[in-house]
Every structure is written in structure tokens, then in C-alpha cells.
Scaffold this motif. Sequence first.
Motif, PDB file in Angstrom:
ATOM      1  N   ASP A  89      38.727  47.035  31.935  1.00  0.00           N
ATOM      2  CA  ASP A  89      39.353  45.878  32.565  1.00  0.00           C
ATOM      3  C   ASP A  89      39.942  46.286  33.914  1.00  0.00           C
ATOM      4  O   ASP A  89      40.014  47.473  34.258  1.00  0.00           O
ATOM      5  CB  ASP A  89      40.443  45.298  31.663  1.00  0.00           C
ATOM      6  CG  ASP A  89      40.689  43.816  31.913  1.00  0.00           C
ATOM      7  OD1 ASP A  89      40.215  43.291  32.947  1.00  0.00           O
ATOM      8  OD2 ASP A  89      41.359  43.183  31.092  1.00  0.00           O
ATOM      9  N   LEU A  90      40.368  45.297  34.653  1.00  0.00           N
ATOM     10  CA  LEU A  90      40.971  45.512  35.966  1.00  0.00           C
ATOM     11  C   LEU A  90      42.335  46.175  35.848  1.00  0.00           C
ATOM     12  O   LEU A  90      43.038  45.991  34.857  1.00  0.00           O
ATOM     13  CB  LEU A  90      41.130  44.174  36.680  1.00  0.00           C
ATOM     14  CG  LEU A  90      39.846  43.405  36.931  1.00  0.00           C
ATOM     15  CD1 LEU A  90      40.160  42.009  37.452  1.00  0.00           C
ATOM     16  CD2 LEU A  90      38.948  44.149  37.904  1.00  0.00           C
ATOM     17  N   GLU A  91      42.703  46.894  36.880  1.00  0.00           N
ATOM     18  CA  GLU A  91      44.038  47.472  36.969  1.00  0.00           C
ATOM     19  C   GLU A  91      44.922  46.631  37.880  1.00  0.00           C
ATOM     20  O   GLU A  91      46.109  46.891  38.008  1.00  0.00           O
ATOM     21  CB  GLU A  91      43.935  48.905  37.492  1.00  0.00           C
ATOM     22  CG  GLU A  91      43.147  49.806  36.558  1.00  0.00           C
ATOM     23  CD  GLU A  91      42.859  51.178  37.150  1.00  0.00           C
ATOM     24  OE1 GLU A  91      43.392  51.510  38.232  1.00  0.00           O
ATOM     25  OE2 GLU A  91      42.082  51.921  36.525  1.00  0.00           O
ATOM     26  N   THR A  92      44.342  45.618  38.527  1.00  0.00           N
ATOM     27  CA  THR A  92      45.021  44.811  39.532  1.00  0.00           C
ATOM     28  C   THR A  92      45.378  43.434  38.984  1.00  0.00           C
ATOM     29  O   THR A  92      44.567  42.799  38.312  1.00  0.00           O
ATOM     30  CB  THR A  92      44.095  44.634  40.761  1.00  0.00           C
ATOM     31  OG1 THR A  92      43.620  45.906  41.173  1.00  0.00           O
ATOM     32  CG2 THR A  92      44.828  43.965  41.900  1.00  0.00           C
ATOM     33  N   ASP A  93      46.578  42.979  39.300  1.00  0.00           N
ATOM     34  CA  ASP A  93      46.997  41.616  38.960  1.00  0.00           C
ATOM     35  C   ASP A  93      46.297  40.653  39.914  1.00  0.00           C
ATOM     36  O   ASP A  93      46.329  40.848  41.133  1.00  0.00           O
ATOM     37  CB  ASP A  93      48.522  41.512  39.103  1.00  0.00           C
ATOM     38  CG  ASP A  93      49.066  40.143  38.754  1.00  0.00           C
ATOM     39  OD1 ASP A  93      48.319  39.291  38.223  1.00  0.00           O
ATOM     40  OD2 ASP A  93      50.260  39.914  39.029  1.00  0.00           O
ATOM     41  N   LEU A  94      45.691  39.601  39.388  1.00  0.00           N
ATOM     42  CA  LEU A  94      44.932  38.661  40.212  1.00  0.00           C
ATOM     43  C   LEU A  94      45.765  37.494  40.733  1.00  0.00           C
ATOM     44  O   LEU A  94      45.296  36.730  41.577  1.00  0.00           O
ATOM     45  CB  LEU A  94      43.749  38.093  39.421  1.00  0.00           C
ATOM     46  CG  LEU A  94      42.737  39.086  38.868  1.00  0.00           C
ATOM     47  CD1 LEU A  94      41.555  38.343  38.268  1.00  0.00           C
ATOM     48  CD2 LEU A  94      42.280  40.068  39.912  1.00  0.00           C
ATOM     49  N   GLU A  95      46.971  37.348  40.255  1.00  0.00           N
ATOM     50  CA  GLU A  95      47.816  36.205  40.595  1.00  0.00           C
ATOM     51  C   GLU A  95      47.879  35.975  42.111  1.00  0.00           C
ATOM     52  O   GLU A  95      48.309  36.850  42.871  1.00  0.00           O
ATOM     53  CB  GLU A  95      49.229  36.407  40.049  1.00  0.00           C
ATOM     54  CG  GLU A  95      50.118  35.196  40.168  1.00  0.00           C
ATOM     55  CD  GLU A  95      49.731  34.062  39.226  1.00  0.00           C
ATOM     56  OE1 GLU A  95      49.841  32.909  39.643  1.00  0.00           O
ATOM     57  OE2 GLU A  95      49.324  34.353  38.082  1.00  0.00           O
ATOM     58  N   GLY A  96      47.399  34.803  42.559  1.00  0.00           N
ATOM     59  CA  GLY A  96      47.466  34.429  43.958  1.00  0.00           C
ATOM     60  C   GLY A  96      46.492  35.133  44.888  1.00  0.00           C
ATOM     61  O   GLY A  96      46.521  34.918  46.096  1.00  0.00           O
ATOM     62  N   ARG A  97      45.627  35.984  44.346  1.00  0.00           N
ATOM     63  CA  ARG A  97      44.696  36.769  45.170  1.00  0.00           C
ATOM     64  C   ARG A  97      43.387  36.018  45.399  1.00  0.00           C
ATOM     65  O   ARG A  97      42.956  35.214  44.579  1.00  0.00           O
ATOM     66  CB  ARG A  97      44.359  38.103  44.481  1.00  0.00           C
ATOM     67  CG  ARG A  97      45.535  38.982  44.077  1.00  0.00           C
ATOM     68  CD  ARG A  97      46.231  39.675  45.222  1.00  0.00           C
ATOM     69  NE  ARG A  97      45.397  40.521  46.016  1.00  0.00           N
ATOM     70  CZ  ARG A  97      45.222  41.825  45.812  1.00  0.00           C
ATOM     71  NH1 ARG A  97      45.814  42.441  44.820  1.00  0.00           N
ATOM     72  NH2 ARG A  97      44.444  42.521  46.614  1.00  0.00           N
ATOM     73  N   HIS A  98      42.726  36.318  46.516  1.00  0.00           N
ATOM     74  CA  HIS A  98      41.373  35.831  46.788  1.00  0.00           C
ATOM     75  C   HIS A  98      40.417  36.899  46.261  1.00  0.00           C
ATOM     76  O   HIS A  98      40.374  38.016  46.788  1.00  0.00           O
ATOM     77  CB  HIS A  98      41.162  35.588  48.282  1.00  0.00           C
ATOM     78  CG  HIS A  98      42.010  34.476  48.795  1.00  0.00           C
ATOM     79  ND1 HIS A  98      41.704  33.153  48.567  1.00  0.00           N
ATOM     80  CD2 HIS A  98      43.165  34.491  49.500  1.00  0.00           C
ATOM     81  CE1 HIS A  98      42.631  32.396  49.120  1.00  0.00           C
ATOM     82  NE2 HIS A  98      43.539  33.182  49.693  1.00  0.00           N
ATOM     83  N   VAL A  99      39.681  36.545  45.222  1.00  0.00           N
ATOM     84  CA  VAL A  99      38.831  37.497  44.512  1.00  0.00           C
ATOM     85  C   VAL A  99      37.368  37.273  44.893  1.00  0.00           C
ATOM     86  O   VAL A  99      36.887  36.137  44.913  1.00  0.00           O
ATOM     87  CB  VAL A  99      39.001  37.335  42.987  1.00  0.00           C
ATOM     88  CG1 VAL A  99      38.005  38.208  42.229  1.00  0.00           C
ATOM     89  CG2 VAL A  99      40.438  37.665  42.576  1.00  0.00           C
ATOM     90  N   LEU A 100      36.672  38.374  45.177  1.00  0.00           N
ATOM     91  CA  LEU A 100      35.237  38.341  45.424  1.00  0.00           C
ATOM     92  C   LEU A 100      34.579  39.296  44.432  1.00  0.00           C
ATOM     93  O   LEU A 100      34.775  40.505  44.509  1.00  0.00           O
ATOM     94  CB  LEU A 100      34.919  38.751  46.871  1.00  0.00           C
ATOM     95  CG  LEU A 100      33.438  38.762  47.240  1.00  0.00           C
ATOM     96  CD1 LEU A 100      32.819  37.362  47.134  1.00  0.00           C
ATOM     97  CD2 LEU A 100      33.244  39.335  48.646  1.00  0.00           C
ATOM     98  N   ILE A 101      33.844  38.731  43.488  1.00  0.00           N
ATOM     99  CA  ILE A 101      33.090  39.533  42.522  1.00  0.00           C
ATOM    100  C   ILE A 101      31.802  39.986  43.201  1.00  0.00           C
ATOM    101  O   ILE A 101      31.093  39.176  43.798  1.00  0.00           O
ATOM    102  CB  ILE A 101      32.718  38.707  41.269  1.00  0.00           C
ATOM    103  CG1 ILE A 101      33.961  38.149  40.583  1.00  0.00           C
ATOM    104  CG2 ILE A 101      31.886  39.546  40.304  1.00  0.00           C
ATOM    105  CD1 ILE A 101      33.642  37.090  39.518  1.00  0.00           C
ATOM    106  N   ILE A 102      31.508  41.270  43.106  1.00  0.00           N
ATOM    107  CA  ILE A 102      30.257  41.778  43.671  1.00  0.00           C
ATOM    108  C   ILE A 102      29.362  42.246  42.520  1.00  0.00           C
ATOM    109  O   ILE A 102      29.760  43.055  41.690  1.00  0.00           O
ATOM    110  CB  ILE A 102      30.504  42.921  44.667  1.00  0.00           C
ATOM    111  CG1 ILE A 102      31.321  42.393  45.837  1.00  0.00           C
ATOM    112  CG2 ILE A 102      29.173  43.516  45.127  1.00  0.00           C
ATOM    113  CD1 ILE A 102      31.422  43.291  47.015  1.00  0.00           C
ATOM    114  N   GLU A 103      28.153  41.694  42.514  1.00  0.00           N
ATOM    115  CA  GLU A 103      27.162  41.994  41.485  1.00  0.00           C
ATOM    116  C   GLU A 103      25.901  42.546  42.127  1.00  0.00           C
ATOM    117  O   GLU A 103      25.633  42.284  43.304  1.00  0.00           O
ATOM    118  CB  GLU A 103      26.799  40.705  40.723  1.00  0.00           C
ATOM    119  CG  GLU A 103      27.582  40.474  39.472  1.00  0.00           C
ATOM    120  CD  GLU A 103      27.149  41.356  38.304  1.00  0.00           C
ATOM    121  OE1 GLU A 103      26.526  42.422  38.523  1.00  0.00           O
ATOM    122  OE2 GLU A 103      27.453  40.992  37.175  1.00  0.00           O
TER     123      GLU A 103
END
Length: 184
Positions: A89-103
Motif C-alpha cells: 500500500d501507499l506510504e503517503t496520505d492522499l487527503e487533498g492531493r492531486h493524484v496521477l496513477i501511472i500504469e
Amino acid sequence: MDSTDMGEDLKEILITEEQISSRLDELAAEIDRDYEGREILVIGVLKGAVMVMADLTRKLHTPLTMDWMAVSSYGSGTRSSGVVRILKDLETDLEGRHVLIIEDIVDSGLTLSWLKTNLESRGPASVEIATLLRKPDAASVDIDVEYVGFDIPNEFVVGYGLDYDQKYRNLPFIGTLAPHVYGG
């Protein structure tokens, strides 16, 4: 590793190293424009996205941080059922962040659809997807992929992070395997 190292295992090169690099330049420019003035959290999906993530993020001018996830989908043979288990799993809190998933590749879309829903439940400001490859003919679910490198036929491909039996990830291009490799 290059095409000569593969001998008779290589059927054909679909996308060259130069084509990949050029398309990643274009995708980086799109991402920079779309995220101007914002920082993004780039999430790579292990193991396949390692090459794409490394090369794409080096081309970006947008401030970013990185994290990684590993997921496994259960299914029969080479088909995903969409039932997903988080291996890392992620180590980063996603709250309020702009997330870009790279596949590396969007195939059926089942696992990625599950992953996007999971990440959206963690309170980010936005979640978008970038992929090097997409197989439109293989889609089982409708998933919005904002940044697509190449649409490819519904064939099994290797190289640039994609593997067969954990091999061929280090090829600098996208290619198909000769049938004798996988018993096809």
C-alpha cells in the motif's frame, strides 16, 4: 537487452524505443499544462510501471512526489476477475492531493477501476490515470484514462516494464513474443 538478445523469442517490435521516448515527451507536456501551478503525487503500480514512471517523471517540470502500490488481481490464467488484493500500500496520505496513477498497460480495466475507486475513497483532490499502453478491444469496464501513450491491438506484449514469466521487462521497446515462448 535488445532485440538481438532475444533471438527467435521475438515475433515483432510494435513500438520502438524512439517512439516511446517521443510519446512520453508529448504526455509530459500535456501533464505539465494540465497541472500548472499544482503539485502532483505520482503513484506507480508495481512492477510493470517502473520504466514508464521513471522516464515520464524525469520529463515533467511539474513539482511532484512519488509513491508505489502493488496489487494482485485474482482470475483464471491470463484473465483478471477484478478481485484485487493490495500487496504493497501507499506510504503517503492522499487527503487533498492531486493524484496521477501511472500504469504500463490498461487491458481489461478491472484492476485499474478498482484501484481508482480505492484511491478516490481516501480523500484526494483529484485522481487521474496515465498509461503507456491501452488495449481498447480488451476493455471489460469503462474507465477514463486521461493520458494514453499508445492504443494497441489485443495482443500479449512484453518490454519496457511488461513481462512474460518475469522476463523481458528490460527491453527498451514493446514487442510480441514468438508462439513457442508461451506455448501458443
